[in-house]
Design a protein around this motif. Sequence first.
Motif, PDB file in Angstrom:
ATOM      1  N   GLY A  35       0.689  -1.404   0.019  1.00 50.03           N
ATOM      2  CA  GLY A  35      -0.039  -0.103   0.081  1.00 50.03           C
ATOM      3  C   GLY A  35       0.931   1.307   0.053  1.00 50.03           C
ATOM      4  N   THR A  36      -0.144   2.411   0.171  1.00 47.78           N
ATOM      5  CA  THR A  36       0.720   3.781  -0.008  1.00 47.78           C
ATOM      6  C   THR A  36       1.967   4.106   1.037  1.00 47.78           C
ATOM      7  OG1 THR A  36      -1.345   4.517  -1.027  1.00 47.78           O
ATOM      8  CG2 THR A  36       0.165   6.129  -0.182  1.00 47.78           C
ATOM      9  N   VAL A  37       1.514   3.475   2.286  1.00 46.00           N
ATOM     10  CA  VAL A  37       2.485   3.880   3.506  1.00 46.00           C
ATOM     11  C   VAL A  37       3.729   3.258   2.979  1.00 46.00           C
ATOM     12  CG1 VAL A  37       2.798   3.516   5.863  1.00 46.00           C
ATOM     13  CG2 VAL A  37       0.666   4.361   4.960  1.00 46.00           C
ATOM     14  N   ALA A  38       4.081   1.969   2.694  1.00 44.34           N
ATOM     15  CA  ALA A  38       5.008   1.252   2.398  1.00 44.34           C
ATOM     16  C   ALA A  38       5.939   1.810   1.361  1.00 44.34           C
ATOM     17  CB  ALA A  38       4.751  -0.458   2.327  1.00 44.34           C
ATOM     18  N   LEU A  39       5.024   2.220   0.191  1.00 48.03           N
ATOM     19  CA  LEU A  39       5.672   2.699  -1.109  1.00 48.03           C
ATOM     20  C   LEU A  39       6.386   4.159  -0.525  1.00 48.03           C
ATOM     21  CD1 LEU A  39       2.993   2.068  -3.788  1.00 48.03           C
ATOM     22  CD2 LEU A  39       5.080   1.131  -3.537  1.00 48.03           C
ATOM     23  N   VAL A  40       5.685   4.959   0.172  1.00 50.88           N
ATOM     24  CA  VAL A  40       6.008   6.308   0.464  1.00 50.88           C
ATOM     25  C   VAL A  40       7.568   6.117   1.334  1.00 50.88           C
ATOM     26  CG1 VAL A  40       5.808   8.284   1.602  1.00 50.88           C
ATOM     27  CG2 VAL A  40       4.028   7.490   0.324  1.00 50.88           C
ATOM     28  N   SER A  41       7.199   5.072   2.230  1.00 51.43           N
ATOM     29  CA  SER A  41       8.600   4.908   3.059  1.00 51.43           C
ATOM     30  C   SER A  41       9.638   4.375   2.372  1.00 51.43           C
ATOM     31  CB  SER A  41       8.048   3.844   4.108  1.00 51.43           C
ATOM     32  OG  SER A  41       6.867   4.328   4.777  1.00 51.43           O
ATOM     33  N   GLY A  42       9.421   3.570   1.500  1.00 58.97           N
ATOM     34  CA  GLY A  42      10.385   2.833   0.561  1.00 58.97           C
ATOM     35  C   GLY A  42      11.335   4.023  -0.257  1.00 58.97           C
ATOM     36  N   LEU A  43      10.294   4.860  -0.951  1.00 61.75           N
ATOM     37  CA  LEU A  43      10.813   5.913  -1.998  1.00 61.75           C
ATOM     38  C   LEU A  43      11.516   6.816  -1.263  1.00 61.75           C
ATOM     39  CD1 LEU A  43       7.846   6.125  -4.623  1.00 61.75           C
ATOM     40  CD2 LEU A  43      10.330   5.469  -5.129  1.00 61.75           C
ATOM     41  N   ALA A  44      10.961   7.354   0.093  1.00 62.60           N
ATOM     42  CA  ALA A  44      11.807   8.107   0.819  1.00 62.60           C
ATOM     43  C   ALA A  44      13.172   7.926   1.214  1.00 62.60           C
ATOM     44  CB  ALA A  44      10.758   8.383   2.102  1.00 62.60           C
ATOM     45  N   LEU A  45      13.161   6.686   1.734  1.00 61.36           N
ATOM     46  CA  LEU A  45      14.556   5.976   1.875  1.00 61.36           C
ATOM     47  C   LEU A  45      15.263   5.839   0.586  1.00 61.36           C
ATOM     48  CD1 LEU A  45      13.665   3.009   4.155  1.00 61.36           C
ATOM     49  CD2 LEU A  45      14.749   5.153   5.053  1.00 61.36           C
ATOM     50  N   VAL A  46      14.897   5.550  -0.553  1.00 61.27           N
ATOM     51  CA  VAL A  46      15.717   5.601  -1.747  1.00 61.27           C
ATOM     52  C   VAL A  46      16.094   7.107  -2.090  1.00 61.27           C
ATOM     53  CG1 VAL A  46      15.452   5.036  -4.180  1.00 61.27           C
ATOM     54  CG2 VAL A  46      14.804   3.541  -2.555  1.00 61.27           C
ATOM     55  N   SER A  47      15.034   8.131  -2.043  1.00 65.12           N
ATOM     56  CA  SER A  47      15.557   9.448  -2.286  1.00 65.12           C
ATOM     57  C   SER A  47      16.361   9.937  -1.171  1.00 65.12           C
ATOM     58  CB  SER A  47      14.237  10.399  -2.059  1.00 65.12           C
ATOM     59  OG  SER A  47      13.110   9.860  -2.877  1.00 65.12           O
ATOM     60  N   LEU A  48      16.456   9.282  -0.067  1.00 66.08           N
ATOM     61  CA  LEU A  48      17.351  10.076   0.825  1.00 66.08           C
ATOM     62  C   LEU A  48      18.993   9.577   0.444  1.00 66.08           C
ATOM     63  CD1 LEU A  48      15.581   9.971   4.064  1.00 66.08           C
ATOM     64  CD2 LEU A  48      16.116  12.219   3.000  1.00 66.08           C
ATOM     65  N   ALA A  49      18.618   8.115   0.239  1.00 66.26           N
ATOM     66  CA  ALA A  49      20.154   7.347  -0.255  1.00 66.26           C
ATOM     67  C   ALA A  49      20.639   8.112  -1.311  1.00 66.26           C
ATOM     68  CB  ALA A  49      19.943   5.954  -0.291  1.00 66.26           C
ATOM     69  N   PHE A  50      19.872   8.413  -2.305  1.00 68.77           N
ATOM     70  CA  PHE A  50      20.354   8.769  -3.564  1.00 68.77           C
ATOM     71  C   PHE A  50      20.942  10.278  -3.468  1.00 68.77           C
ATOM     72  CE2 PHE A  50      19.316  11.665  -7.522  1.00 68.77           C
ATOM     73  CZ  PHE A  50      20.153  11.016  -8.421  1.00 68.77           C
ATOM     74  N   ILE A  51      20.125  11.076  -2.643  1.00 71.76           N
ATOM     75  CA  ILE A  51      20.732  12.438  -2.479  1.00 71.76           C
ATOM     76  C   ILE A  51      21.967  12.456  -1.564  1.00 71.76           C
ATOM     77  CG2 ILE A  51      20.193  14.396  -1.137  1.00 71.76           C
ATOM     78  CD1 ILE A  51      17.363  14.227  -1.864  1.00 71.76           C
ATOM     79  N   PHE A  52      22.061  11.652  -0.588  1.00 70.59           N
ATOM     80  CA  PHE A  52      23.127  11.506   0.393  1.00 70.59           C
ATOM     81  C   PHE A  52      24.702  11.175  -0.631  1.00 70.59           C
ATOM     82  CE2 PHE A  52      25.990   9.292   3.415  1.00 70.59           C
ATOM     83  CZ  PHE A  52      26.306  10.440   4.141  1.00 70.59           C
ATOM     84  N   LEU A  53      24.129  10.065  -1.362  1.00 69.90           N
ATOM     85  CA  LEU A  53      25.235   9.227  -2.126  1.00 69.90           C
ATOM     86  C   LEU A  53      25.864  10.602  -3.062  1.00 69.90           C
ATOM     87  CD1 LEU A  53      26.956   7.043  -3.135  1.00 69.90           C
ATOM     88  CD2 LEU A  53      25.136   6.435  -4.741  1.00 69.90           C
TER      89      LEU A  53
END
Length: 645
Positions: A35-53
Motif C-alpha cells: 500500500g501507499t504507506v510502504a511505497l512512500v516509506s520505501g521511496l523516501a529512503l531511496v530518495s534520501l540515499a540517492f541525495i546523500f550518495l
Amino acid sequence: MQKSIDNRTKNRSQMRRGSLADQLHYKFDNFMSRGTVALVSGLALVSLAFIFLMSVLVSLFGVAPEGSDRLDLPESLWSVLMRTLDSGTVGGDTGWAFRLTMLFVTFGGIFVVSTLIGLLSNGINTKLEDLRKGRSRVIETDHIVILGWSLQIFTLISELALANANRPNTCIVVLSELDKVQMETDLYDTLGKLSRIRLVCRTGSPSSMVDLGMVSIQTARSIIILNPSHDQADTQLVKTLLAITSIPRSHSQPYHIVAQVQTPKTLDVIKLIGQNEVEPLLSNDLISRIVVQTCRQSGLSIVYMDLLNFSGDEIYFKAEPALHGKTYGQALLSYNDSTVIGIQHANGAIQLNPPSDTLLQADGQLIAISKDDDTIHLTKHVNPPIDSQAIRIAEPAIARAEHTLILGWSDRVSNIIQQLDHYVAPGSTVVVMAEFPAAEVDLSEETLQLQKQTVSYQQGNPTDRAVLERLNLLEYDHVVVLCNPALDAEQADAQTLVTLLHLRDISDRHQHDFQIVTEILDVRNQALAQVARPDDFVISEQIVSLMLAQVSEQKQINAVLADLFNAEGSEIYLKPVTNYVAVDYPVNFYTVVEAGRQRGESAIGYRRQADANNMAMSFGIVINPPKDQLIEFKPEDVIIVLAES
C-alpha cells in the motif's frame, strides 16, 4: 553416481527457490502490494540515499560551479537537494563538470523524488475520498446513534435536538447505506443548521459488526433503529440486533435500543436477543390504533402530537415521597403546573387513570404531564380552590351506531377495522373502497371476527370525483383516507391530497360535516393538506418518529404509550365541557379536575372550539393548563380527559 544425485537435488532446490532475480522480483511485488504507506516509506529512503550518495560524490571529487571553491558536505547536500526538488535550478549552473553532475541529479529527482511526491499526493486524495465516503471511525461517548434511513429521520433528529437542547455538545451519529454527502445534504436542506447539536454521518451497513464499531456503538447513550416497511424489514432488524448485542458494552449500563418493529411475531425473537436492552415499537399496530381513535374524535391527533413532541409538555415520571399513603384522587389536585395521569407501581407496571381511591406506595412513581422534568412541583395551595357549585355531573350519552368509510388500501386496513370494533356501538358499519378487485381483498367474517360491525367492499378509485359522489358520503360519520403503499411518499401524498380536496368540497356543498382522518407519509406535505381543511392528520412517519424520540430519551415511556393506545383501559377522550362544569361564569381548572375525578376520569386539558381551525392556536388545544387560572368556557368547548370510555 552420488555426485549426480547431489547435483539433481541441488538443481531441484534451486528450482523451488527460484533464481536470485525471481526472488528479488517476488520481494519487490510483496513490498509494492503493502500500500501507499510502504511505497512512500520505501521511496523516501531511496530518495534520501540517492541525495546523500550524490552529495558525498560531489564533495569527494570536488565538483563545483565554475569559479567556486570546493563544496563541503553540507553545501553539497543542499545543492543536490534543491536540484532533485526543482529541475529548473540546474539552469543557473556553470562549468560543464558541475552541469553534467547536477543534470544527473535532476534526472534522479525526476524519477525518484517526483514519484515520491506523486505517491504522497495520491495518498492524500485517497484519504479525502475515504472521508467523503464516510468510512472513518467515530470517536464519541454518550452519543445517540441512528441506524438506517427513512423519511422519519428528519422529524426524529429535530425532536432529539429539542430534547437535548439543555445538554451541550450532544452528538447524533447516523449510519446507513446511503452516501455520506447525500445524507448530509438532505439533512441540512430539511433541518438547516441545528444549534448545540453535532450531526455525524457514516456510510455502512447497520447489521455489520465492523461498521457498528466504526460509529462506536458500544459507547452510545441510546440506539435508534429505523425499520422501513417492506417484506424483509424485520429480518434485517433481527440481524442488526444480533450484531449490536454481539459487541461488548464499554459501560456498566446495558444497551438502550429503540427498535421499530413491523410485525408482532418478531417481538418474541427480539426478547430472546435483547432481553431488557431493546424497547420495541410496533409501528403498524400503533398507527392503526391512532387512526381508529382519531377518526372518532376531532382534535385528538393534535393532542397526541402535543404530548409526543418535545416543543410542548411531555410525560415524565416523578417519585413524590410527600404523597406516599395518599390516594390517586388526592394526587390529581396536588400540582398546579403539572397534570397527573397515572402511576408506575413498584414492580414497574403502568396504570393510567387508576381508581381515585388507589393508594400511592413508597416505591412507586407518579406519571405526570409537565413542561420539563424539573417543573413538577407540589402546589402551594393547602386546600385547592375548587368551586363545588360549578361542578356538573351529567349522565353518559347513549352510544349509537357509527358508519365509517375507508378510502384506499394498506396492510393496516384489517387491523384498523378490528381495532374500531372495540370502540363502536352494535349495528355499526364499515365500507372499504380501493382500486383492487374484490376477489383480491380478504375482509371475510372469519378473518376479522367482528362483534359490533359489518364490513363491505367496493372497487373504485378514491381520487375520482364521480366515484366519490356515488358513495353517498352523507351517510357516513367518519372517513379515513389511507396512502397507497405501492407508491413513493410524494406520489402517495399527492393522491391523498386530491381525495381530500374532493371530500371537503362535497362536504361543503351538502353542508354535511363528517370527520376526516388523513394519512400523510411525508411531514413536509402537512402544510399542503391544511388547504383542504381536514379535521385531523395521522402523519405516519411523523407519529413513529415522535414515539422513537420519546422512548430513546425515556425508556419507561414505551409502556405508557402502549397502555395509552390500547383499547383496554383508559384512553384520551374529548367530552363536552357541560358534562363537567357550568359555563355561566369563569372557573379554574382545579374545579374541572375535581369534576373529572368524581366521574373516575383524569382531566388533562381542554379545547376551545372557537380556535378549532386556527393552526397558530394549536387548533384550540390546551394541554396541562395552570390549575388556578380562571377559564371562560363556551358551551361548544370540550374537556380532554383520560377515561375508560
